[in-house]
Design a protein around this motif. Structure first.
Motif, mmCIF file in Angstrom:
data_model
loop_
_atom_site.group_PDB
_atom_site.id
_atom_site.type_symbol
_atom_site.label_atom_id
_atom_site.label_comp_id
_atom_site.label_asym_id
_atom_site.label_seq_id
_atom_site.Cartn_x
_atom_site.Cartn_y
_atom_site.Cartn_z
ATOM 1 N N ILE A 2 0.659 -1.333 -0.040
ATOM 2 C CA ILE A 2 0.031 -0.211 -0.183
ATOM 3 C C ILE A 2 0.742 1.247 0.136
ATOM 4 C CG2 ILE A 2 -0.843 0.167 1.822
ATOM 5 C CD1 ILE A 2 -2.999 0.229 -0.401
ATOM 6 N N LYS A 3 2.278 1.223 0.650
ATOM 7 C CA LYS A 3 3.541 2.068 0.493
ATOM 8 C C LYS A 3 3.783 2.545 -0.833
ATOM 9 C CE LYS A 3 7.101 3.941 3.088
ATOM 10 N NZ LYS A 3 8.626 3.589 3.625
ATOM 11 N N GLN A 4 3.644 1.500 -1.200
ATOM 12 C CA GLN A 4 3.871 1.732 -3.161
ATOM 13 C C GLN A 4 3.266 2.579 -3.870
ATOM 14 O OE1 GLN A 4 5.511 -1.930 -4.518
ATOM 15 N NE2 GLN A 4 7.478 -2.179 -2.828
ATOM 16 N N LEU A 6 0.911 4.278 -2.434
ATOM 17 C CA LEU A 6 0.350 5.280 -2.368
ATOM 18 C C LEU A 6 1.365 6.291 -3.210
ATOM 19 C CD1 LEU A 6 -0.716 4.610 0.974
ATOM 20 C CD2 LEU A 6 -1.579 6.191 -0.852
ATOM 21 N N HIS A 7 2.690 5.530 -2.726
ATOM 22 C CA HIS A 7 3.964 6.417 -3.373
ATOM 23 C C HIS A 7 3.532 6.799 -4.887
ATOM 24 C CE1 HIS A 7 8.605 7.205 -4.391
ATOM 25 N NE2 HIS A 7 8.180 7.829 -2.931
ATOM 26 N N LYS A 8 3.327 5.934 -5.389
ATOM 27 C CA LYS A 8 3.682 6.270 -6.878
ATOM 28 C C LYS A 8 2.409 7.054 -7.693
ATOM 29 C CE LYS A 8 5.524 1.915 -8.245
ATOM 30 N NZ LYS A 8 5.657 0.822 -8.758
#
Length: 133
Positions: A2-4, A6-8
């Motif tokens: 989920i962090k990836q 959100l980052h993208k």
């Protein structure tokens, strides 16, 4: 995961924000009296067909309006020299520790990598009925 995502998505949003804040465009509108006939951004507006009558008459009931939406012209480009001494020190220390954090491990030498064990014709322990208990 989920962090990836959100980052993208946040990175894509910021890139689109920069692109759309620097784009300029013109909105063209055609009015016949007080009624909006057509509005266009990328193509030419369609006229109402009153041009032939307007040529015969001196008074025109149609008008064209151009709205120019101006994007940002000046972007701030800062260099390393614009920072004060403490900021330069912090930036260099951060970059050095960040880049050194990704050093690869030394390559491990495996001496028996190409060694293949001998083929077993039969299992000796089963043939002799000898087992460890």
């Amino acid at each position: 995961m989920i962090k990836q995502i959100l980052h993208k998505s946040f990175s894509a949003f910021l890139a689109l924000l920069v692109v759309f804040s620097t784009v300029s465009f013109t909105v063209e509108k055609h009015y016949c009296g007080d009624v909006l006939i057509d509005a266009s951004v990328f193509s030419e507006v369609e006229k109402c067909g009153m041009e032939a009558i307007e040529k015969l008459q001196k008074k025109s009931c149609c008008k064209d309006e151009l709205d120019f939406v101006k994007g940002q012209d000046e972007l701030k480009f800062s260099s390393f020299e614009d920072l004060n001494f403490e900021q330069q020190q912090f930036t260099l220390a951060f970059a050095k520790t960040y880049l050194n954090g990704f050093e690869s491990l030394p390559k491990q030498i495996i001496p028996h990598k190409d060694y293949s064990p001998p083929n077993l014709v039969a299992d000796i322990q089963v043939l002799d009925q000898v087992f460890l208990i």
